[in-house]
Design a protein around this motif. Sequence first.
Motif, PDB file in Angstrom:
ATOM      1  N   GLY A 182      -9.841  -3.192  -9.413  1.00 46.12           N
ATOM      2  CA  GLY A 182      -9.389  -4.167 -10.400  1.00 46.12           C
ATOM      3  C   GLY A 182      -9.410  -5.591  -9.885  1.00 46.12           C
ATOM      4  N   LYS A 183      -8.497  -6.379 -10.396  1.00 42.56           N
ATOM      5  CA  LYS A 183      -8.463  -7.809 -10.110  1.00 42.56           C
ATOM      6  C   LYS A 183      -7.488  -8.159  -8.998  1.00 42.56           C
ATOM      7  CE  LYS A 183      -9.734  -9.234 -14.741  1.00 42.56           C
ATOM      8  NZ  LYS A 183      -9.397 -10.045 -15.875  1.00 42.56           N
ATOM      9  N   ALA A 184      -7.762  -9.296  -8.373  1.00 39.07           N
ATOM     10  CA  ALA A 184      -6.858  -9.828  -7.346  1.00 39.07           C
ATOM     11  C   ALA A 184      -5.610 -10.401  -8.009  1.00 39.07           C
ATOM     12  CB  ALA A 184      -7.557 -10.901  -6.530  1.00 39.07           C
ATOM     13  N   PHE A 185      -4.477 -10.260  -7.323  1.00 38.33           N
ATOM     14  CA  PHE A 185      -3.219 -10.796  -7.844  1.00 38.33           C
ATOM     15  C   PHE A 185      -2.440 -11.572  -6.795  1.00 38.33           C
ATOM     16  CE2 PHE A 185      -2.554  -6.415  -6.460  1.00 38.33           C
ATOM     17  CZ  PHE A 185      -1.458  -6.534  -5.611  1.00 38.33           C
TER      18      PHE A 185
ATOM     19  N   LYS B 123       4.683  -7.542  -6.091  1.00 43.21           N
ATOM     20  CA  LYS B 123       4.862  -6.436  -7.046  1.00 43.21           C
ATOM     21  C   LYS B 123       4.868  -6.968  -8.474  1.00 43.21           C
ATOM     22  CE  LYS B 123       7.502  -3.345  -4.040  1.00 43.21           C
ATOM     23  NZ  LYS B 123       8.829  -2.746  -3.845  1.00 43.21           N
ATOM     24  N   ALA B 124       5.534  -8.095  -8.697  1.00 43.57           N
ATOM     25  CA  ALA B 124       5.567  -8.698 -10.031  1.00 43.57           C
ATOM     26  C   ALA B 124       4.166  -9.134 -10.452  1.00 43.57           C
ATOM     27  CB  ALA B 124       6.522  -9.887 -10.053  1.00 43.57           C
ATOM     28  N   ALA B 125       3.389  -9.674  -9.510  1.00 40.66           N
ATOM     29  CA  ALA B 125       2.024 -10.117  -9.815  1.00 40.66           C
ATOM     30  C   ALA B 125       1.136  -8.912 -10.152  1.00 40.66           C
ATOM     31  CB  ALA B 125       1.455 -10.891  -8.624  1.00 40.66           C
ATOM     32  N   GLU B 126       1.289  -7.828  -9.404  1.00 35.48           N
ATOM     33  CA  GLU B 126       0.499  -6.631  -9.691  1.00 35.48           C
ATOM     34  C   GLU B 126       0.849  -6.080 -11.071  1.00 35.48           C
ATOM     35  OE1 GLU B 126      -0.715  -2.447  -9.863  1.00 35.48           O
ATOM     36  OE2 GLU B 126       1.331  -3.198  -9.928  1.00 35.48           O
TER      37      GLU B 126
ATOM     38  N   SER C  64       0.818  -1.216   0.000  1.00 34.66           N
ATOM     39  CA  SER C  64       0.000   0.000   0.000  1.00 34.66           C
ATOM     40  C   SER C  64       0.851   1.264   0.000  1.00 34.66           C
ATOM     41  CB  SER C  64      -0.925   0.012   1.221  1.00 34.66           C
ATOM     42  OG  SER C  64      -1.857  -1.040   1.133  1.00 34.66           O
ATOM     43  N   ALA C  65       2.070   1.169   0.490  1.00 38.41           N
ATOM     44  CA  ALA C  65       2.970   2.325   0.509  1.00 38.41           C
ATOM     45  C   ALA C  65       3.408   2.705  -0.906  1.00 38.41           C
ATOM     46  CB  ALA C  65       4.190   2.030   1.381  1.00 38.41           C
ATOM     47  N   GLU C  66       3.359   1.734  -1.841  1.00 42.77           N
ATOM     48  CA  GLU C  66       3.851   1.971  -3.195  1.00 42.77           C
ATOM     49  C   GLU C  66       2.787   1.853  -4.285  1.00 42.77           C
ATOM     50  OE1 GLU C  66       7.486  -0.107  -4.257  1.00 42.77           O
ATOM     51  OE2 GLU C  66       7.834  -0.507  -2.126  1.00 42.77           O
ATOM     52  N   LEU C  67       1.748   1.063  -4.037  1.00 41.69           N
ATOM     53  CA  LEU C  67       0.756   0.768  -5.070  1.00 41.69           C
ATOM     54  C   LEU C  67      -0.650   1.060  -4.559  1.00 41.69           C
ATOM     55  CD1 LEU C  67       2.210  -2.715  -6.094  1.00 41.69           C
ATOM     56  CD2 LEU C  67       2.503  -0.574  -7.338  1.00 41.69           C
ATOM     57  N   ASP C  68      -1.585   1.303  -5.485  1.00 43.47           N
ATOM     58  CA  ASP C  68      -2.977   1.547  -5.115  1.00 43.47           C
ATOM     59  C   ASP C  68      -3.703   0.204  -5.044  1.00 43.47           C
ATOM     60  OD1 ASP C  68      -5.329   2.818  -4.463  1.00 43.47           O
ATOM     61  OD2 ASP C  68      -5.743   3.494  -6.507  1.00 43.47           O
ATOM     62  N   VAL C  69      -3.572  -0.452  -3.898  1.00 40.01           N
ATOM     63  CA  VAL C  69      -4.154  -1.781  -3.708  1.00 40.01           C
ATOM     64  C   VAL C  69      -5.109  -1.765  -2.526  1.00 40.01           C
ATOM     65  CG1 VAL C  69      -2.133  -2.953  -4.696  1.00 40.01           C
ATOM     66  CG2 VAL C  69      -2.251  -2.571  -2.227  1.00 40.01           C
TER      67      VAL C  69
ATOM     68  N   SER D 198     -11.438 -10.448  -0.940  1.00 36.84           N
ATOM     69  CA  SER D 198     -11.600 -11.867  -0.662  1.00 36.84           C
ATOM     70  C   SER D 198     -11.731 -12.571  -1.999  1.00 36.84           C
ATOM     71  CB  SER D 198     -12.840 -12.113   0.189  1.00 36.84           C
ATOM     72  OG  SER D 198     -12.973 -13.485   0.463  1.00 36.84           O
ATOM     73  N   MET D 199     -10.959 -13.638  -2.179  1.00 35.31           N
ATOM     74  CA  MET D 199     -10.998 -14.421  -3.409  1.00 35.31           C
ATOM     75  C   MET D 199     -11.003 -15.887  -3.011  1.00 35.31           C
ATOM     76  SD  MET D 199      -8.100 -14.518  -6.404  1.00 35.31           S
ATOM     77  CE  MET D 199      -6.857 -15.054  -5.230  1.00 35.31           C
ATOM     78  N   PHE D 200     -11.927 -16.658  -3.515  1.00 39.58           N
ATOM     79  CA  PHE D 200     -12.062 -18.073  -3.136  1.00 39.58           C
ATOM     80  C   PHE D 200     -12.169 -18.225  -1.616  1.00 39.58           C
ATOM     81  CE2 PHE D 200      -8.898 -18.215  -6.774  1.00 39.58           C
ATOM     82  CZ  PHE D 200      -9.846 -18.386  -7.760  1.00 39.58           C
ATOM     83  N   GLY D 201     -12.714 -17.215  -0.950  1.00 41.83           N
ATOM     84  CA  GLY D 201     -12.854 -17.270   0.497  1.00 41.83           C
ATOM     85  C   GLY D 201     -11.582 -17.019   1.278  1.00 41.83           C
ATOM     86  N   MET D 202     -10.518 -16.603   0.593  1.00 39.30           N
ATOM     87  CA  MET D 202      -9.260 -16.331   1.299  1.00 39.30           C
ATOM     88  C   MET D 202      -8.952 -14.841   1.269  1.00 39.30           C
ATOM     89  SD  MET D 202      -6.308 -17.767  -1.269  1.00 39.30           S
ATOM     90  CE  MET D 202      -6.263 -17.258  -2.964  1.00 39.30           C
ATOM     91  N   PRO D 203      -8.231 -14.346   2.285  1.00 34.01           N
ATOM     92  CA  PRO D 203      -7.813 -12.949   2.262  1.00 34.01           C
ATOM     93  C   PRO D 203      -6.932 -12.707   1.037  1.00 34.01           C
ATOM     94  CG  PRO D 203      -7.249 -13.990   4.364  1.00 34.01           C
ATOM     95  CD  PRO D 203      -7.701 -15.066   3.428  1.00 34.01           C
ATOM     96  N   SER D 204      -7.215 -11.648   0.309  1.00 30.96           N
ATOM     97  CA  SER D 204      -6.510 -11.385  -0.946  1.00 30.96           C
ATOM     98  C   SER D 204      -6.128  -9.919  -1.059  1.00 30.96           C
ATOM     99  CB  SER D 204      -7.388 -11.759  -2.141  1.00 30.96           C
ATOM    100  OG  SER D 204      -7.860 -13.070  -2.009  1.00 30.96           O
ATOM    101  N   ILE D 205      -5.312  -9.651  -2.064  1.00 31.78           N
ATOM    102  CA  ILE D 205      -4.903  -8.287  -2.386  1.00 31.78           C
ATOM    103  C   ILE D 205      -5.251  -8.048  -3.843  1.00 31.78           C
ATOM    104  CG2 ILE D 205      -3.012  -6.608  -2.371  1.00 31.78           C
ATOM    105  CD1 ILE D 205      -1.415  -8.703  -0.675  1.00 31.78           C
TER     106      ILE D 205
END
Length: 112
Positions: A46-49, A105-108, A25-30, A34-41
């Motif tokens: 947009g989309k979860a990564f 970061k690579a996933a985002e 969050s310090a570097e990206l607008d994230v 929740s995705m598949f019932g798990m905590p996600s980012i």
Amino acid sequence: MAAPEMTKPTDDGRAKFDVLVEELSAELDVQRASMFGMPSIKRRGGKAFAGLYGDDMVFKLDGPAHAEALSLEGAHLFEPMAGRPMKAWVQVPPAHEQRWLELAKAAEQALG
């Protein structure tokens, strides 16, 4: 037939996830999601990564970052349902938590 029981994170796993979200969050607008019932980012609006599966992190990666993540000891394709691996998603154990920020970061970035 009942759905398979999802691996729940421990308090320690959840704390590591929270730190990762704060660092991103310090570097990206994230934002948290929740995705598949798990905590996600996910990217805001947009989309979860990335997500927390048990105490492992899962990342949606492509190219060299995908291959590099898979080469980490204990890492493997994310398979939330037995026999149905998600080819783009790599599950990385907490033994490699020092790499999680870089992988997130690579996933985002891979979202385009």
